[in-house]
Design an enzyme around this catalytic site. Structure first.
Site: not given
Length: 238
Positions: A29, A133-134, A137
């Site tokens: 990750k 979009h949020h 972004k």
């Protein structure tokens, strides 16, 4: 399947949850940039990249050089797309890029292509795309909106480009809005003086995007070449 997550923001965490629930293991990750990880010494079946535009190309090509297939949903880096494709082929690796991995959006893409073909030559109707979009972004317009525009251009004899906000007669205007907590809404409209025809896709959460990316990773494992979500969903789209 052993998965590397390149980009561990909200989308990366959602992908992790879905992948683990489907029996996969997350073995790496990374927040954004792959940096100097020796991937060829790690046991990785597939990498899923939802990082940031400035990190995506390096992440993808580093994986190719280590013979790791890549599923990429990062947008805003496509000036380097052809270089990535060339390197994928040179390294005999595997790659899927999609502006949107949601199964629903890819069905929406097919509907958009068919409507664009029907509307070609209907000069009374002006086509426009709107995406919402949020506020987090980073790129505008969205990769999904650009894909919608490119699909329309391929079917429309009068359109040869798109522009953000204001467009010429031979271009498609894309309106981009940023509103808190909106996963993604895309609308394609054809408006005349007497009526408007619209198609819309509204995402209710990140789950659809994340699930599609995991499904694509499952599909690409063991393959060689450059693919799209249309390949992944070929049976459903027949």
């Amino acid at each position: 399947m052993k998965i590397a997550l390149l980009g561990y923001g909200k989308m990366g965490k959602t992908i992790e949850e879905i992948a683990v629930n489907r029996g996969h293991e997350i073995v790496l990750k990374l927040e954004d940039d792959i940096d100097n990880f020796e991937l060829d010494k790690m046991d990785i079946d597939v990498a899923i990249d939802f990082s940031i535009p400035k990190a995506a190309f390096k992440n993808i090509t580093t994986c190719f050089k280590s013979d790791i297939p890549v599923v990429c949903g990062t947008t805003g880096w496509l000036d380097d797309y052809e270089k990535a494709i060339e390197l994928c082929k040179k390294e005999n690796s595997a790659f899927i890029y999609a502006s949107n991995f949601s199964v629903g959006v890819n069905l929406f893409f097919e509907l958009n292509r068919k409507l664009a073909k029907i509307m070609n030559g209907m000069s009374d109707y002006a086509v426009e795309i709107e995406e919402i979009h949020h506020t987090e972004k980073q790129d505008a317009p969205s990769g999904t909106a650009i894909s919608l525009a490119q699909q329309i251009i391929a079917e429309n004899d009068q359109k040869n480009n798109w522009q953000l906000d204001h467009a010429e007669a031979d271009e498609i205007p894309i309106k981009a809005k940023r509103i808190e907590n909106v996963p993604g809404t895309h609308t394609v409209s054809y408006a005349s003086e007497i009526d408007t025809i619209e198609i819309m896709h509204t995402a209710k959460s990140r789950q659809g995007f994340a699930l599609g990316a995991v499904v694509a990773a499952e599909w690409i494992k063991g393959k060689k070449g450059v693919f799209s979500m249309k390949d992944v969903l070929s049976d459903q789209l027949k």
